[in-house]
Design a protein around this motif. Structure first.
Motif, PDB file in Angstrom:
ATOM      1  N   LYS A  41      -1.962  -3.284   4.491  1.00 15.90           N
ATOM      2  CA  LYS A  41      -1.294  -2.169   4.593  1.00 15.90           C
ATOM      3  C   LYS A  41      -0.400  -2.532   3.588  1.00 15.90           C
ATOM      4  CE  LYS A  41       1.063   0.432   8.003  1.00 15.90           C
ATOM      5  NZ  LYS A  41       1.286   1.081   8.987  1.00 15.90           N
ATOM      6  N   ALA A  42       0.610  -3.677   3.096  1.00 13.55           N
ATOM      7  CA  ALA A  42       1.434  -3.616   2.779  1.00 13.55           C
ATOM      8  C   ALA A  42       0.768  -3.230   1.470  1.00 13.55           C
ATOM      9  CB  ALA A  42       1.973  -4.913   3.025  1.00 13.55           C
ATOM     10  N   ALA A  43      -0.053  -4.098   0.753  1.00 13.81           N
ATOM     11  CA  ALA A  43      -0.287  -3.633  -0.357  1.00 13.81           C
ATOM     12  C   ALA A  43      -1.024  -2.555  -0.511  1.00 13.81           C
ATOM     13  CB  ALA A  43      -1.961  -4.505  -0.174  1.00 13.81           C
ATOM     14  N   ASN A  44      -1.765  -2.187   0.475  1.00 16.83           N
ATOM     15  CA  ASN A  44      -1.396  -0.236   0.301  1.00 16.83           C
ATOM     16  C   ASN A  44      -0.253   0.793   0.179  1.00 16.83           C
ATOM     17  OD1 ASN A  44      -4.430  -0.779  -0.022  1.00 16.83           O
ATOM     18  ND2 ASN A  44      -4.208  -0.239   2.513  1.00 16.83           N
ATOM     19  N   ILE A  45       0.889   0.112   1.169  1.00 17.91           N
ATOM     20  CA  ILE A  45       1.816   1.468   1.011  1.00 17.91           C
ATOM     21  C   ILE A  45       2.760   0.676  -0.789  1.00 17.91           C
ATOM     22  CG2 ILE A  45       3.932   1.097   1.685  1.00 17.91           C
ATOM     23  CD1 ILE A  45       2.960  -0.217   4.310  1.00 17.91           C
TER      24      ILE A  45
END
Length: 454
Positions: free
Chosen positions: A82-86
């Protein structure tokens, strides 16, 4: 809590002090260089023109803050995908914002040239256009900094991130002085700032990316992430709106109702009294990275303790600062203004009392950024600022400058009553719990200052 938290708080505090010192030097040291190199009139024209890029600094729609806080909460919670997506969504939105800003800058300056607005200045139109374009693009580059510094917070390297960020202002200062010392005009000066912004942004992003561990995760563009970042970004942008209403609106009210001299008295008093507020900003900057990291990890015991410590520290400093300003402040103010402005003691004391209220609620707002809930703060604050300015107008017509001061102090009183319980609720606390552990928290503050385990 372990000693590395105390070290983090102290390190963040020192980094904040370094940043503020460099920014003050940036504002003060360049002035004599400007005056010697360009002369008062040419420099005055540049100040007028630089209003445009200054306004641009407040036009990032809070995208960087929203993306940065979302990234920290996802990364520290262990959800690295999710962090990579954000991160990817944030970069795309910020890049789109910067691109849009460049296009709008080009259009605005083209319109200004078409109507020959720059022909009315002593600075040639072509030089003004080039210089403003370079400066405005440099300002646009800063939109990414809130996201980049979140990489450092996520890796618990906030001190390093803030110190590197201080290098940006130091670079601007050195580059500006060199450009002026070499006899360059506004184009040369603007080019120096542009080059520093480009080099620093690339360097900052590379270092920040290396700090975090996302090499195994490929970011995906998810519409819900983009929507969430944009939505929360608008909430962070409202923080700039209410400050404009509160500070500029109250100044305008005093000017309309009481005249130019009262404006000088009002604003110099506010500047002098709010000098204590810089300490509250340092407290926020010291505690926030550790508090948000603990919140993302789900360590609510640490979150609660850090929040209590920051509130207690602000109350102590607020009380001491208020007393000191009441006793010595007016004499210092008279020396500072060379006794050219007349301030009565009752107006001064009333202004000073507002410091205590402000310190309590201003320190509490770290909860909104830590939990990424900007609207809980921004909407009430915007409404209260409008109410405060309106009441200042009514009271100033009835009671003069004292009425205007009462109006703006009312803002701090209302915000304290609202923000303190609301921020504690966001962190899973009750307001009364802030004062259950005063003896223990006082010892913790002492231990932090002595760099002991807490």
């Amino acid at each position: 809590m372990k000693s590395n938290i105390a070290k983090g708080i102290i390190g963040n505090g020192l980094a904040q002090i370094v940043l503020k010192v460099i920014r003050i030097l940036d504002q003060l040291l360049l002035v004599p260089f400007f005056l010697v190199a360009w002369g008062p009139e040419y420099y005055g024209e540049w100040i007028t023109l630089s209003i445009f890029p200054t306004i641009l600094e407040f036009a990032d729609f809070g995208i960087g803050s929203a993306a940065g806080n979302s990234f920290v909460l996802a990364y520290t919670a262990g959800n690295k995908q999710k962090a990579a997506n954000i991160r990817k969504s944030g970069i795309i939105i910020i890049s789109a914002t910067i691109t849009l800003g460049v296009i709008l800058t080009t259009i605005i300056l083209s319109i200004a040239n078409y109507y020959k607005l720059f022909d009315k200045t002593i600075i040639p139109a072509n030089e003004a256009t080039i210089a403003l374009t370079l400066i405005m693009i440099a300002k646009l580059m800063t939109f990414s900094y809130h996201l980049i510094v979140s990489f450092f917070r996520s890796a618990r390297k906030a001190v390093l991130g803030n110190l590197i960020y201080s290098g940006y202002f130091a670079g601007n200062l050195v580059a500006g002085i060199c450009a002026l010392a070499l006899g360059y005009n506004i184009v040369g000066y603007a080019l120096s700032q542009f080059i520093v912004a480009i080099i620093f942004t690339i360097f900052y992003f590379i270092i920040g990316n290396k700090i975090i561990d996302l090499t195994k995760y490929r970011g995906n563009i998810i519409w819900s992430d983009i929507k969430n970042i944009t939505h929360k970004g608008f909430g962070y942008m409202l923080n700039m709106v209410w400050q404009g209403i509160y500070f500029q609106g109250s100044t305008f009210v005093v000017r309309v109702t009481l005249g130019a001299e009262s404006v000088a008295i009002f604003n110099t008093m506010r500047t002098a009294c709010r000098s204590i507020n810089q300490i509250f900003n340092i407290i926020n900057g010291s505690v926030f990275p550790e508090l948000q990291y603990a919140y993302g990890k789900g360590d609510m015991q640490t979150v609660h303790r850090l929040f209590r410590l920051s509130i207690l520290t602000s109350i102590i400093i607020g009380i001491l600062g208020t007393i000191m300003l009441m006793i010595f402040g007016l004499d210092i103010y008279n020396v500072w203004t060379n006794n050219t402005l007349s301030v009565t003691s009752n107006i001064w004391y009333t202004f000073c009392i507002g410091i205590l209220f402000n310190g309590i609620w201003w320190t509490s707002i770290v909860a909104y950024s830590a939990t990424n809930n900007p609207y809980n703060f921004a909407i009430p604050c915007t409404i209260t600022s409008c109410l405060s300015v309106g009441i200042s107008y009514i009271l100033s017509k009835q009671f003069g400058l004292y009425g205007a001061v009462l109006g703006i102090i009312l803002f701090d009183v209302i915000m304290m009553i609202y923000v303190l319980p609301d921020s504690t609720r966001l962190l899973g606390l009750k307001t009364k719990e802030l004062f259950y552990h005063i003896r223990e928290d006082l010892q913790s503050i002492k231990n932090i200052l002595l760099r002991k385990r807490i």
